[in-house]
Design an enzyme around this catalytic site. Structure first.
Site, PDB file in Angstrom:
ATOM      1  N   TRP A 116       0.832  -1.214   0.000  1.00  0.00           N
ATOM      2  CA  TRP A 116       0.000   0.000   0.000  1.00  0.00           C
ATOM      3  C   TRP A 116       0.856   1.248   0.000  1.00  0.00           C
ATOM      4  CZ3 TRP A 116      -4.266  -0.572  -2.203  1.00  0.00           C
ATOM      5  CH2 TRP A 116      -5.032  -1.725  -2.029  1.00  0.00           C
ATOM      6  N   LYS A 171     -12.843  -1.942   5.665  1.00  0.00           N
ATOM      7  CA  LYS A 171     -12.112  -2.818   6.580  1.00  0.00           C
ATOM      8  C   LYS A 171     -12.710  -2.738   7.979  1.00  0.00           C
ATOM      9  CE  LYS A 171      -9.233  -3.055   3.051  1.00  0.00           C
ATOM     10  NZ  LYS A 171      -8.245  -2.156   2.477  1.00  0.00           N
ATOM     11  N   ASP A 214      -2.409   6.584   6.091  1.00  0.00           N
ATOM     12  CA  ASP A 214      -3.426   5.709   5.495  1.00  0.00           C
ATOM     13  C   ASP A 214      -3.844   4.686   6.543  1.00  0.00           C
ATOM     14  OD1 ASP A 214      -4.919   3.818   4.205  1.00  0.00           O
ATOM     15  OD2 ASP A 214      -3.450   3.390   2.637  1.00  0.00           O
TER      16      ASP A 214
HETATM   17  C1  LIG Z   1      -7.653  -1.638   1.327  1.00  0.00           C
HETATM   18  C2  LIG Z   1      -6.595  -0.610   1.445  1.00  0.00           C
HETATM   19  C3  LIG Z   1      -6.443   0.411   0.487  1.00  0.00           C
HETATM   20  C4  LIG Z   1      -7.295   0.490  -0.751  1.00  0.00           C
HETATM   21  O1  LIG Z   1      -8.608   0.777  -0.459  1.00  0.00           O
HETATM   22  P1  LIG Z   1      -9.670   1.011  -1.621  1.00  0.00           P
HETATM   23  O2  LIG Z   1     -10.824   1.545  -0.867  1.00  0.00           O
HETATM   24  O3  LIG Z   1      -9.907  -0.305  -2.283  1.00  0.00           O
HETATM   25  O4  LIG Z   1      -9.098   1.987  -2.575  1.00  0.00           O
HETATM   26  C5  LIG Z   1      -5.451   1.345   0.688  1.00  0.00           C
HETATM   27  N1  LIG Z   1      -4.643   1.293   1.756  1.00  0.00           N
HETATM   28  C6  LIG Z   1      -4.756   0.333   2.693  1.00  0.00           C
HETATM   29  C7  LIG Z   1      -3.828   0.324   3.859  1.00  0.00           C
HETATM   30  C8  LIG Z   1      -5.730  -0.655   2.554  1.00  0.00           C
HETATM   31  O5  LIG Z   1      -5.845  -1.606   3.482  1.00  0.00           O
END
Ligand SMILES: *Cc1c(COP(=O)(O)O)cnc(C)c1O
Length: 360
Positions: A102, A196, A172
């Site tokens: 990521w 998540k 993030d």
């Molecule tokens: C799942 C995830 C993403 C991507 O998320 P989307 O909503 O599919 O764009 C980005 N960063 C992290 C840490 C993630 O777990």
């Protein structure tokens, strides 16, 4: 039919009571004769749902009035470009910490808009650890520093918040938001894709310190301009109303369970149980530096990769779903977010023990 334990990394399991409430309110939200899905986002009813969700999130995460809370769309991935477009301002570079897949995606996207200085990376260690902050090589004129507190795919999680002085810290938090206490005041911007730990996909929550608003580049698409989204209470266009409503139900559920303090204790217990089992059983392994093992995503391998298919088949038969690891890592991964009950972790461990005994 009884509900399975869903270990998917995302979209992920939601609290059963939240889904039941959504079901009960599906056709007629509180006597309005409408589903939330059918409501105008400008209606009094939806505005109340939206404001309640924001207020509950502010209370849960301890977000002061110095921050705007935005309910945006496009997932966490769209933030990879939204952030540099808005935060580079009159600077040309930003610092990024590379701890996994990521991080790399965020870096690749930011590189389209400015110079990315990779201040630290654990790539040479196979992303199994986090470089000590004393060794980071930050640049003096960085517009911000971006990092990924929990690498969802690798299962690597920071156990500290970097100190960046006056440089805004950007995180993030997609896969670890609200899973344990966090001092929001240390951050310039936090973002989290909802699917998540917050609710259904289609929503990304952005928490931004207000002094960072209003710096977007001229060419920034209106829909990506934080100032515009903030000025319009995240309703510049039609927001992801149903996802927003469900996130609100999840926030109420979290509050009823004792908030992030209580969740942190439960999550630590769940994670520790699973890692202790993996460490104590010769058949299973997890490669991550124990200090930085994720509380949310637990990758593990079997002693013999040829047994992966059988392991997954047996797990499915017991209602332990989506344990297959990410294609880039292989093996297995158990995502044990807030909504995964402790009993789900216990059931997984019991199955793993049985499988190792029979096939190991
Ligand atoms: C799942 C995830 C993403 C991507 O998320 P989307 O909503 O599919 O764009 C980005 N960063 C992290 C840490 C993630 O777990």
């Amino acid at each position: 039919m009884s509900r399975a334990y869903n270990f998917c990394a995302g979209p992920a399991t939601l609290p059963e009571s939240v889904l039941q409430q959504a079901r009960d309110e599906m056709l007629d939200w509180r006597g309005t004769g409408m589903s939330v899905m059918e409501m105008s986002h400008r209606s009094d009813e939806f505005v109340e749902i939206a404001e309640t969700a924001e207020n509950d999130l502010r209370e849960l995460a301890g977000i002061s009035d110095d921050y705007a809370v935005l309910f945006m769309q496009g997932g966490a991935s769209s933030q990879f470009s939204t952030i540099p477009l808005n935060l580079l301002g009159n600077k040309t570079s930003a610092d990024y910490v590379n701890t996994g897949i990521w991080s790399k995606k965020a870096i690749a996207e930011a590189s389209r808009y400015g110079t990315v200085n990779v201040a630290a990376s654990s790539e040479a260690d196979g992303f199994t650890t986090i470089p000590d902050q004393s060794r980071w090589e930050t640049s003096a004129d960085a517009a911000y520093l971006h990092y990924t507190p929990n690498e969802t795919i690798g299962g690597l999680e920071f156990d500290f918040v970097p100190d960046t002085g006056s440089v805004p810290l950007v995180a993030d938090l997609s896969s670890t938001m609200l899973s344990r206490p966090l001092d929001v005041s240390k951050f310039g911007l936090i973002y989290a894709g909802a699917q998540k730990n917050i609710g259904p996909s289609g929503l990304v929550v952005v928490i931004i310190r207000k002094d960072l608003l209003g710096k977007a580049r001229k060419e920034t698409p209106t829909m990506m301009n934080y100032q515009v989204i903030a000025d319009n209470d995240s309703m510049y266009n039609t927001p992801a109303t149903y996802s927003w409503y469900l996130a609100g139900l999840v926030f109420k559920w979290l509050k009823a369970r004792g908030g992030v303090q209580a969740m942190g204790e439960i999550n630590l217990r769940k994670a520790k149980k699973l890692y202790d089992f993996i460490d104590d059983n010769d058949f299973y392994a997890n490669p991550i530096d124990p200090r930085f093992r994720s509380w949310m995503n637990v990758p593990f391998t079997l002693g013999n990769d040829a047994l992966n298919g059988d392991f997954l088949k047996g797990a499915d038969a017991r209602g332990l779903l989506n344990l297959k690891g990410h294609r880039s890592v292989g093996g297995m991964r158990a995502s044990i977010y807030n909504a995964m009950p402790e009993a789900g972790v216990d059931a997984l461990i019991a199955y793993m023990a049985e499988f190792a005994k029979e096939r190991g």
